[in-house]
Scaffold this active site. Structure first.
Site, short mmCIF file in Angstrom:
data_model
loop_
_atom_site.label_atom_id
_atom_site.label_comp_id
_atom_site.label_asym_id
_atom_site.label_seq_id
_atom_site.Cartn_x
_atom_site.Cartn_y
_atom_site.Cartn_z
N ARG A 75 -9.77 -4.41 3.53
CA ARG A 75 -9.51 -5.67 2.83
C ARG A 75 -8.54 -6.53 3.63
O ARG A 75 -7.45 -6.09 3.97
CB ARG A 75 -8.95 -5.40 1.44
CG ARG A 75 -9.92 -4.62 0.56
CD ARG A 75 -9.44 -4.45 -0.86
NE ARG A 75 -10.37 -3.60 -1.60
CZ ARG A 75 -10.22 -3.25 -2.86
NH1 ARG A 75 -9.16 -3.68 -3.55
NH2 ARG A 75 -11.10 -2.48 -3.47
N ARG A 117 -0.32 -1.32 -0.56
CA ARG A 117 -1.38 -2.32 -0.34
C ARG A 117 -1.63 -2.42 1.16
O ARG A 117 -0.80 -2.94 1.90
CB ARG A 117 -0.97 -3.67 -0.92
CG ARG A 117 -2.10 -4.70 -0.94
CD ARG A 117 -1.63 -6.03 -1.50
NE ARG A 117 -1.28 -5.93 -2.89
CZ ARG A 117 -2.13 -6.06 -3.91
NH1 ARG A 117 -3.40 -6.29 -3.67
NH2 ARG A 117 -1.70 -5.97 -5.15
N GLU A 171 -0.76 0.15 -10.73
CA GLU A 171 -2.20 0.37 -10.77
C GLU A 171 -2.66 1.39 -9.74
O GLU A 171 -2.27 1.34 -8.57
CB GLU A 171 -2.94 -0.95 -10.53
CG GLU A 171 -4.45 -0.82 -10.55
CD GLU A 171 -5.17 -1.99 -9.93
OE1 GLU A 171 -6.33 -1.80 -9.50
OE2 GLU A 171 -4.58 -3.08 -9.84
N SER A 200 -9.05 0.90 -11.29
CA SER A 200 -9.56 -0.17 -12.14
C SER A 200 -10.99 0.18 -12.50
O SER A 200 -11.83 0.35 -11.62
CB SER A 200 -9.50 -1.50 -11.38
OG SER A 200 -9.75 -2.59 -12.23
N ARG A 203 -2.70 5.59 -2.95
CA ARG A 203 -1.74 5.42 -4.04
C ARG A 203 -1.50 6.75 -4.77
O ARG A 203 -0.40 6.97 -5.29
CB ARG A 203 -2.24 4.34 -5.00
CG ARG A 203 -2.27 2.97 -4.35
CD ARG A 203 -2.52 1.85 -5.34
NE ARG A 203 -2.53 0.56 -4.65
CZ ARG A 203 -2.49 -0.62 -5.25
NH1 ARG A 203 -2.45 -0.67 -6.58
NH2 ARG A 203 -2.50 -1.74 -4.56
#
Length: 421
Positions: free
Chosen positions: A261, A276, A348, A351, A389
């Site tokens: 990403r 991230r 988070e 999701s 994560r």
């Protein structure tokens, strides 16, 4: 993609639902495009009828050995007009499709209305947060243990990349194996898809055209390929332009892949460490279901992701996202947030989303109904889990006063150790 008939049949209601998620539907533009489409289609149908009438009359005159030159000339003229209309029809359909492609999925009626993350609703909390007098973050822990090297990663690739070493690399591998073993045991078919996909695949799941700036794009032949931002893209598109047999649904897949990403912009504290990154690992769950199965599948898929956190004994909570915080393609989303001691909050880690037929309409994925008539399938996906994560959460929640990391019991057989020193 939104069903155009919803706009045509109840424009105000759809606009109101979209407004709940902060999207202002351009109703004037929609009505203008829809009217142009209708006029062109009506004119084309009228010309086709005229062409058929003239053709029949030409045939009658020829059979009667009468002169049909005038009608043949008229037939050519109608044919030319029809070609021009067919070209105009193709052009307006492209414009209309692009307009629809920019409209997000209307939220499900069970989704709370809110502007941003402050409107999300906690629906579940699991586990006891550890009591740590002075918690260290994963960067300090990983660096001191010699299992995380951000400086050399920056030398190789720049910011937002990491090098895991020794027990750090083995911990990542162990987490991946545990996640895949658990999800395949839960009934998911494991898939190992390509990491580079074409534009059609990115369009099918909603990354294109709206989010192209967040993707890594590479030249390939006369065109381009995209590095996948998540396994959702290739796994969902496995069945693009196909009709799934009704008795195969719900169809559940899981896949481990790296994810890429670009994510231009600053994220403050998330730029430190591996929360991230531009490249990270993830185990993804993807489900294809009939419309009457999908809501229950969202609950199942979310519970399957939660099962990994519970196996690792990591405290977490489930959040129902409000209308203003959902992703573009989702109609209902649960976020799973794991406890991070260094931040004294939940962050988070997964999701889990239900897309209705929004993605299937874009990718033309259909399923035969009980009556045998094909209808667009419902798609769902969720992280089961984001591996990096989870790595962070294990280090921070299992840290010991001497800087070592106690290994969760479920992970010990994969890691071959009880403690990381």
């Amino acid at each position: 993609m939104l069903d155009a008939s919803l706009l045509r049949n109840d424009l105000d209601a759809v606009a109101a639902r979209l407004a709940e998620r902060g999207y202002a539907l351009d109703r004037v533009r929609y009505q203008e495009l829809d009217q142009r489409r209708r006029v062109i289609l009506q004119e084309a149908e009228a010309l086709k009828a005229e062409r058929n009438r003239v053709s029949d009359e030409v045939g009658r005159l020829k059979r009667a050995k009468e002169n049909a030159d005038a009608l043949i000339a008229q037939q050519r003229e109608v044919g030319d007009q029809l070609k021009a209309l067919e070209l105009a029809e193709r052009e307006i359909e492209v414009i209309f499709k692009d307009f629809l492609a920019g409209i997000p999925n209307p939220p499900h009626t069970s989704v709370p209305v809110g502007r941003d993350e402050h409107g999300n609703v906690e629906v579940k909390r699991w586990g006891q947060v550890p009591v740590i007098a002075t918690p260290k973050d994963h960067v300090e822990l990983g660096t001191s243990l010699g299992i995380l090297d951000l400086d050399r990663a920056a030398k190789l690739s720049g910011a937002r990349f990491a090098v895991l070493k020794g027990q750090g690399a083995k911990l990542e591998r162990a987490l991946i194996a545990l996640m895949l073993d658990r999800q395949t045991a839960a009934g998911y078919l494991e898939v190992l898809p390509p990491y580079l996909v074409n534009a059609e695949s990115m369009y099918g799941t909603g990354q294109l055209p709206k989010f192209e700036q967040d993707l890594f794009k590479v030249p390939h032949g006369e065109g381009s390929l995209y590095l996948i931002p998540t396994a959702e893209v290739p796994v969902t598109n496995l069945y693009r332009d196909e009709i799934l047999p009704a008795d195969t649904l719900p169809l559940r897949h899981c896949a481990f892949t790296p994810c890429f990403r670009s994510e231009a912009g600053s994220y403050g504290r998330d730029t430190k460490g591996i929360i991230r990154q531009h490249q990270f690992h993830k185990v993804e769950l993807v489900t294809f279901a009939a419309a009457d199965q999908a809501e229950a599948e969202l609950e199942r898929l979310t519970a399957d992701a939660e099962a990994i956190l519970e196996a690792l004994e990591l405290p977490y909570r489930r959040m129902l996202l409000c209308t203003g915080d959902m992703g573009f393609s989702s109609q209902k989303t649960y976020d799973l947030e794991v406890w991070l001691p260094s931040q004294n909050t939940y962050r988070e880690i997964s999701s889990c989303s239900w897309f209705g037929d929004f993605q299937a309409r874009r990718a033309n994925i259909r399923a035969k109904g009980r009556e045998g008539k094909p209808a667009f399938a419902h798609t769902l996906n969720g992280s089961g889990l984001a591996v990096g994560r989870t790595w962070v959460a294990v280090l921070e929640n299992y840290q010991q006063p001497d800087g070592s990391i106690r290994v969760p019991k479920a992970l010990q057989p994969y890691l071959g150790a009880e403690v990381i020193r």
